[in-house]
Write a protein that holds these residues in place. Structure first.
Motif, PDB file in Angstrom:
ATOM      1  N   ARG A   1       0.840  -1.204   0.000  1.00  0.00           N
ATOM      2  CA  ARG A   1       0.000   0.000   0.000  1.00  0.00           C
ATOM      3  C   ARG A   1       0.881   1.262   0.000  1.00  0.00           C
ATOM      4  NH1 ARG A   1      -3.919  -1.357   3.726  1.00  0.00           N
ATOM      5  NH2 ARG A   1      -5.383  -1.691   2.025  1.00  0.00           N
TER       6      ARG A   1
ATOM      7  N   ARG B   1      -8.014  -3.584  -3.396  1.00  0.00           N
ATOM      8  CA  ARG B   1      -9.040  -3.271  -4.398  1.00  0.00           C
ATOM      9  C   ARG B   1      -9.887  -2.068  -4.031  1.00  0.00           C
ATOM     10  NH1 ARG B   1     -10.427  -7.673  -1.716  1.00  0.00           N
ATOM     11  NH2 ARG B   1     -12.378  -7.737  -0.569  1.00  0.00           N
ATOM     12  N   GLY B   2     -10.052  -1.774  -2.740  1.00  0.00           N
ATOM     13  CA  GLY B   2     -10.875  -0.637  -2.321  1.00  0.00           C
ATOM     14  C   GLY B   2     -10.074   0.625  -2.069  1.00  0.00           C
ATOM     15  N   ASP B   3      -8.777   0.573  -2.253  1.00  0.00           N
ATOM     16  CA  ASP B   3      -7.926   1.742  -2.015  1.00  0.00           C
ATOM     17  C   ASP B   3      -8.131   2.793  -3.101  1.00  0.00           C
ATOM     18  OD1 ASP B   3      -6.931   0.147   0.007  1.00  0.00           O
ATOM     19  OD2 ASP B   3      -4.828   0.440  -0.534  1.00  0.00           O
ATOM     20  N   GLU B   4      -7.817   4.050  -2.766  1.00  0.00           N
ATOM     21  CA  GLU B   4      -7.862   5.110  -3.768  1.00  0.00           C
ATOM     22  C   GLU B   4      -6.880   4.786  -4.899  1.00  0.00           C
ATOM     23  OE1 GLU B   4      -6.831   9.825  -4.082  1.00  0.00           O
ATOM     24  OE2 GLU B   4      -7.714   9.082  -2.210  1.00  0.00           O
ATOM     25  N   ARG B   5      -5.706   4.299  -4.536  1.00  0.00           N
ATOM     26  CA  ARG B   5      -4.708   3.839  -5.520  1.00  0.00           C
ATOM     27  C   ARG B   5      -4.834   2.313  -5.552  1.00  0.00           C
ATOM     28  NH1 ARG B   5       1.741   5.024  -5.237  1.00  0.00           N
ATOM     29  NH2 ARG B   5       1.507   3.804  -3.348  1.00  0.00           N
ATOM     30  N   ILE B   6      -5.746   1.850  -6.389  1.00  0.00           N
ATOM     31  CA  ILE B   6      -6.132   0.440  -6.418  1.00  0.00           C
ATOM     32  C   ILE B   6      -4.975  -0.460  -6.890  1.00  0.00           C
ATOM     33  CG2 ILE B   6      -7.098   0.652  -8.730  1.00  0.00           C
ATOM     34  CD1 ILE B   6      -9.321  -1.308  -7.847  1.00  0.00           C
ATOM     35  N   TYR B   7      -4.883  -1.630  -6.304  1.00  0.00           N
ATOM     36  CA  TYR B   7      -3.888  -2.640  -6.680  1.00  0.00           C
ATOM     37  C   TYR B   7      -2.483  -2.032  -6.755  1.00  0.00           C
ATOM     38  CZ  TYR B   7      -8.113  -5.288  -7.901  1.00  0.00           C
ATOM     39  OH  TYR B   7      -9.321  -5.904  -7.881  1.00  0.00           O
TER      40      TYR B   7
ATOM     41  N   ASP C   1      -1.692   0.290  -9.101  1.00  0.00           N
ATOM     42  CA  ASP C   1      -1.916   1.400 -10.017  1.00  0.00           C
ATOM     43  C   ASP C   1      -0.839   2.474  -9.877  1.00  0.00           C
ATOM     44  OD1 ASP C   1      -3.483   2.751 -12.018  1.00  0.00           O
ATOM     45  OD2 ASP C   1      -4.067   4.156 -10.444  1.00  0.00           O
TER      46      ASP C   1
END
Length: 185
Positions: free
Chosen positions: A68, A96-102, A104
């Motif tokens: 993360r 998957r639910g993060d602002e910066r997903i996976y 990305d």
């Protein structure tokens, strides 16, 4: 800006050839000023990923938190049918639910170390495809290392100076791309 690079790889065997190769890649990233975190060996002894079970072991929580916070990632896999590295990558689903997903927007260096060219190349291709699926940016340079031809030692040595230079360059590319991403508007 200090770039945070997380290295994931190796096998459950301490000082495996893939873990030793990862150290060379991370040395390249460190030479460019990156802060390095490694997740290898027993750190990879994670339960099989189950997206339906929200409970996570301390090691799994650490993996997810390190990813993360990562600006760049190095993945080094041995060439045998998935194993602990594949399971560790499955835990990226927790982002998957993060602002910066996976993964990305993160540069990811991919390296495969196997006892033979076919397995090394196939594993490298699989890593690069997985990184794309996770929205990461595989570095232009990846490496497939045949451990029957090239060997690594605990002191950071490599029997092939060209392979050593390539691995360091991959680490440097991860840092360079992370810095460029940070400068982008």
């Amino acid at each position: 800006m200090t770039v945070n690079v997380v290295g994931i790889g190796g096998s459950l065997r301490t000082d495996s050839q893939s873990e030793l190769a990862m150290r060379l890649v991370l040395a390249g990233a460190a030479e460019f000023g990156a802060k390095i975190t490694t997740i290898t060996g027993t750190d990879l002894m994670l339960p099989f990923y189950d997206p339906g079970d929200p409970q996570r072991t301390p090691a799994a929580k650490r993996l997810v938190e390190e990813l993360r916070d990562a600006d760049g990632v190095i993945i080094v896999s041995p060439g045998y049918h998935g194993g602990v590295v594949k399971n560790a990558l499955d835990y990226i689903e927790d982002l998957r639910g993060d602002e910066r997903i996976y993964l990305d927007g993160r540069a990811v260096g991919c390296i495969a170390v196997a006892s033979g060219w076919q397995s090394a190349v196939t594993t490298l291709n699989s890593l690069r495809a997985s990184v794309h699926a996770l929205r990461g940016w595989p570095t232009p340079l990846g490496a497939a290392v045949n451990s029957t031809v090239v060997a690594f030692d605990q002191a950071g040595g490599c029997t092939d100076p060209d392979v050593a230079a390539t691995l360091r360059l991959i680490g440097q590319q991860v840092v360079d791309f992370a810095l460029r991403a940070a400068e982008s508007p």
